[in-house]
Each structure stands twice: as structure tokens, then as C-alpha cells.
Design an enzyme around this catalytic site. Structure first.
Site, mmCIF file in Angstrom:
data_model
loop_
_atom_site.group_PDB
_atom_site.id
_atom_site.type_symbol
_atom_site.label_atom_id
_atom_site.label_comp_id
_atom_site.label_asym_id
_atom_site.label_seq_id
_atom_site.Cartn_x
_atom_site.Cartn_y
_atom_site.Cartn_z
ATOM 1 N N GLU A 163 0.822 -1.049 -0.002
ATOM 2 C CA GLU A 163 -0.044 0.107 0.202
ATOM 3 C C GLU A 163 0.718 1.169 -0.196
ATOM 4 O O GLU A 163 1.890 1.201 0.529
ATOM 5 C CB GLU A 163 -1.045 -0.248 1.337
ATOM 6 C CG GLU A 163 -1.933 1.011 1.505
ATOM 7 C CD GLU A 163 -2.886 1.368 0.397
ATOM 8 O OE1 GLU A 163 -2.597 1.410 -0.761
ATOM 9 O OE2 GLU A 163 -4.094 1.150 0.529
ATOM 10 N N ASP A 164 0.512 2.321 -0.354
ATOM 11 C CA ASP A 164 1.264 3.611 -0.273
ATOM 12 C C ASP A 164 1.087 4.079 0.785
ATOM 13 O O ASP A 164 2.024 4.696 1.173
ATOM 14 C CB ASP A 164 0.700 4.470 -1.609
ATOM 15 C CG ASP A 164 -0.995 4.851 -1.684
ATOM 16 O OD1 ASP A 164 -1.535 4.255 -0.774
ATOM 17 O OD2 ASP A 164 -1.394 5.736 -2.294
ATOM 18 N N ASP A 223 -3.970 5.711 6.557
ATOM 19 C CA ASP A 223 -4.079 6.803 6.977
ATOM 20 C C ASP A 223 -5.118 6.541 8.220
ATOM 21 O O ASP A 223 -4.773 6.286 9.348
ATOM 22 C CB ASP A 223 -4.729 7.772 6.047
ATOM 23 C CG ASP A 223 -5.060 9.234 6.538
ATOM 24 O OD1 ASP A 223 -4.425 9.875 7.513
ATOM 25 O OD2 ASP A 223 -5.778 9.830 5.535
ATOM 26 N N LYS A 263 0.454 7.292 8.589
ATOM 27 C CA LYS A 263 0.169 8.632 9.479
ATOM 28 C C LYS A 263 -0.643 8.049 10.624
ATOM 29 O O LYS A 263 -2.076 8.159 10.590
ATOM 30 C CB LYS A 263 -1.008 9.285 8.476
ATOM 31 C CG LYS A 263 -0.204 10.178 7.408
ATOM 32 C CD LYS A 263 -1.285 11.479 6.934
ATOM 33 C CE LYS A 263 -1.463 11.367 5.315
ATOM 34 N NZ LYS A 263 -2.503 12.297 5.021
ATOM 35 N N PHE A 293 -1.011 16.403 3.980
ATOM 36 C CA PHE A 293 -1.609 15.488 2.858
ATOM 37 C C PHE A 293 -0.278 15.673 1.692
ATOM 38 O O PHE A 293 0.388 16.495 1.641
ATOM 39 C CB PHE A 293 -2.743 16.307 1.946
ATOM 40 C CG PHE A 293 -3.231 15.424 0.934
ATOM 41 C CD1 PHE A 293 -4.236 14.312 1.260
ATOM 42 C CD2 PHE A 293 -3.062 15.638 -0.295
ATOM 43 C CE1 PHE A 293 -4.516 13.535 0.295
ATOM 44 C CE2 PHE A 293 -3.265 14.835 -1.545
ATOM 45 C CZ PHE A 293 -4.262 13.877 -1.139
ATOM 46 N N VAL A 294 0.158 14.428 1.437
ATOM 47 C CA VAL A 294 1.217 14.259 0.623
ATOM 48 C C VAL A 294 0.871 13.654 -0.888
ATOM 49 O O VAL A 294 0.050 12.846 -1.025
ATOM 50 C CB VAL A 294 2.479 13.329 1.265
ATOM 51 C CG1 VAL A 294 3.009 14.140 2.558
ATOM 52 C CG2 VAL A 294 1.823 11.907 1.658
HETATM 53 P P1 IMP Z 1 -7.389 5.299 4.581
HETATM 54 O O1 IMP Z 1 -8.408 4.281 4.380
HETATM 55 O O2 IMP Z 1 -8.011 6.516 5.597
HETATM 56 O O3 IMP Z 1 -6.121 4.765 5.606
HETATM 57 O O4 IMP Z 1 -6.751 5.656 3.569
HETATM 58 C C1 IMP Z 1 -5.789 5.148 2.496
HETATM 59 C C2 IMP Z 1 -5.811 5.666 1.081
HETATM 60 O O5 IMP Z 1 -6.187 7.144 1.130
HETATM 61 C C3 IMP Z 1 -4.417 5.635 0.671
HETATM 62 O O6 IMP Z 1 -4.282 4.281 -0.120
HETATM 63 C C4 IMP Z 1 -4.201 6.754 -0.380
HETATM 64 O O7 IMP Z 1 -4.771 6.471 -1.483
HETATM 65 C C5 IMP Z 1 -5.541 7.765 0.211
HETATM 66 N N1 IMP Z 1 -4.546 8.846 1.204
HETATM 67 C C6 IMP Z 1 -4.413 8.772 2.434
HETATM 68 N N2 IMP Z 1 -3.655 9.699 2.866
HETATM 69 C C7 IMP Z 1 -3.162 10.187 1.703
HETATM 70 C C8 IMP Z 1 -2.345 11.402 1.299
HETATM 71 O O8 IMP Z 1 -1.511 12.223 2.100
HETATM 72 N N3 IMP Z 1 -1.956 11.650 -0.034
HETATM 73 C C9 IMP Z 1 -2.565 10.689 -0.999
HETATM 74 N N4 IMP Z 1 -3.297 10.026 -0.948
HETATM 75 C C10 IMP Z 1 -3.765 9.690 0.466
#
Ligand code: IMP
Length: 174
Positions: free
Chosen positions: A98-99, A102, A130, A151-152
Site C-alpha cells: 500500500e502507498d 491513514d 499517518k 496531505f502528501v
Molecule cells: P485510509 O483508508 O484513510 O487509511 O486511506 C488510505 C488511502 O487514502 C490511501 O491508499 C491513499 O490512496 C489515500 N490517502 C491517504 N492519505 C493520503 C495522502 O496524504 N495523499 C494521497 N493519498 C492519501
């Protein structure tokens, strides 16, 4: 490209060093077994390409298309599978790549989606974490960098589909 909104957080050299070290660490943990790497699209494509070269040994590559942001900078928590795996993963040692993790909602959903398919093992590698934003506790075995609540973009990560081609990670200030 609105360059003035970008501030470099992790440059190319730091990324390359860390990804290489993660690859070695991953191979050490798995030992000499084939690994099925499941790249979560689109954000992880660049990280995955570098990571699999650093892992070495027998590696299969699968892609899982997921959309969770719908173009904005806030997670909605709603995860949509846009492209499922092409092959079964039953009995295989799987590594989800995963990238960024969050809120954790996407990874929690993916872990549950994949666990029921009967992999022999399932671990997660994320380039970025994060932790401050976590809304649900989810296991992440390999983390590249823990970053603050910013936000990156870049190195695969986008804002409205742009900036993925930057070779570094930058903080985006709206
Ligand atoms: P989560 O479900 O909130 O953990 O979000 C995961 C997904 O949100 C990641 O796979 C990213 O595609 C996107 N995401 C979360 N934070 C960022 C950010 O800072 N920049 C770009 N994409 C983000």
C-alpha cells in the site's frame, strides 16, 4: 503543476535507501518462499515496482484496484474495488503493498476481503503511515516512514489523479 504548493518531504535518495532496506527486511522475514505481492492500485504502483526489485527471490505480482478518496483530500471510509485480483491467493504467502495507511479503514477492509480467500499468510507493507489519523486498529507489518498529518503527493500518490509522477514525496499545501 502548481510547484509552489509542494514542499519536498522525502527525496529520491531517502526513498531509494528505505525501500531497498524494506525489501531486504521483507525477504528475511519470509525466508526462501515465493511471495505473492498484491499491489493496491493506483497509489502503490511506483513503490511496488521498486520494492519487488529489492525483495528478490521468487515473487508473483498481483494488482488490486481500490478507490477510497474520490478525488478529495479526506477519506470517506467507503472503499470501492475497481479491479479484483486475477488469480486465487489460497495457500499463498501474500504481501499487500500500500502507498499510505491513514485512517486504516481501507486496509482493514482489504485485510478482511483477502483473509477469507485463504492465503497461507497475509502481511502488509506500506510506504507511508499517518498513525495520528487512525480510526481503526489494523496490523501493518512493514512501514517505510511514519509521517505527520499532512496531505502528501508524489511517488505514486495523487491529488485528483495528478502528481503521481513526481519522483519524490512532497507535502501539498492547498
Ligand atoms: P485510509 O483508508 O484513510 O487509511 O486511506 C488510505 C488511502 O487514502 C490511501 O491508499 C491513499 O490512496 C489515500 N490517502 C491517504 N492519505 C493520503 C495522502 O496524504 N495523499 C494521497 N493519498 C492519501
Amino acid at each position: 503543476m502548481q510547484q509552489e504548493r509542494l514542499k519536498v518531504l522525502l527525496d529520491e535518495e531517502i526513498l531509494a535507501q528505505r525501500v531497498k532496506a524494506m525489501g531486504l527486511e521483507i525477504r528475511e522475514v519470509y525466508g526462501d518462499v515465493p511471495i505473492t505481492v498484491i499491489a493496491v492500485l493506483k497509489g502503490s504502483f511506483m513503490f511496488m515496482a521498486d520494492l519487488v526489485r529489492a525483495i528478490g527471490g521468487d515473487v508473483k505480482v498481483e494488482f488490486l484496484g481500490v478507490s477510497s478518496y474520490h478525488g478529495g483530500t479526506r477519506s470517506t471510509g467507503a472503499v470501492k474495488i475497481t479491479q479484483d485480483l486475477r488469480h486465487p491467493i489460497e495457500g499463498q504467502h501474500c504481501l499487500v503493498v500500500e502507498d499510505i495507511v491513514d485512517t486504516g479503514l481501507t486496509m482493514d477492509y482489504l485485510r478482511r476481503l483477502l483473509e477469507v480467500r485463504g492465503p497461507k499468510s497475509l502481511r502488509v507493507a506500506t510506504l507511508l503511515d499517518k498513525p495520528i489519523n487512525r480510526e481503526i486498529e489494523v496490523a501493518v507489518e512493514f512501514v517505510g516512514f511514519s509521517i505527520p498529518d499532512e496531505f502528501v503527493v508524489g511517488y505514486g500518490l495523487d491529488l485528483g489523479e495528478l502528481y503521481r509522477n513526481l519522483p519524490y514525496i512532497a507535502v501539498y499545501t492547498p
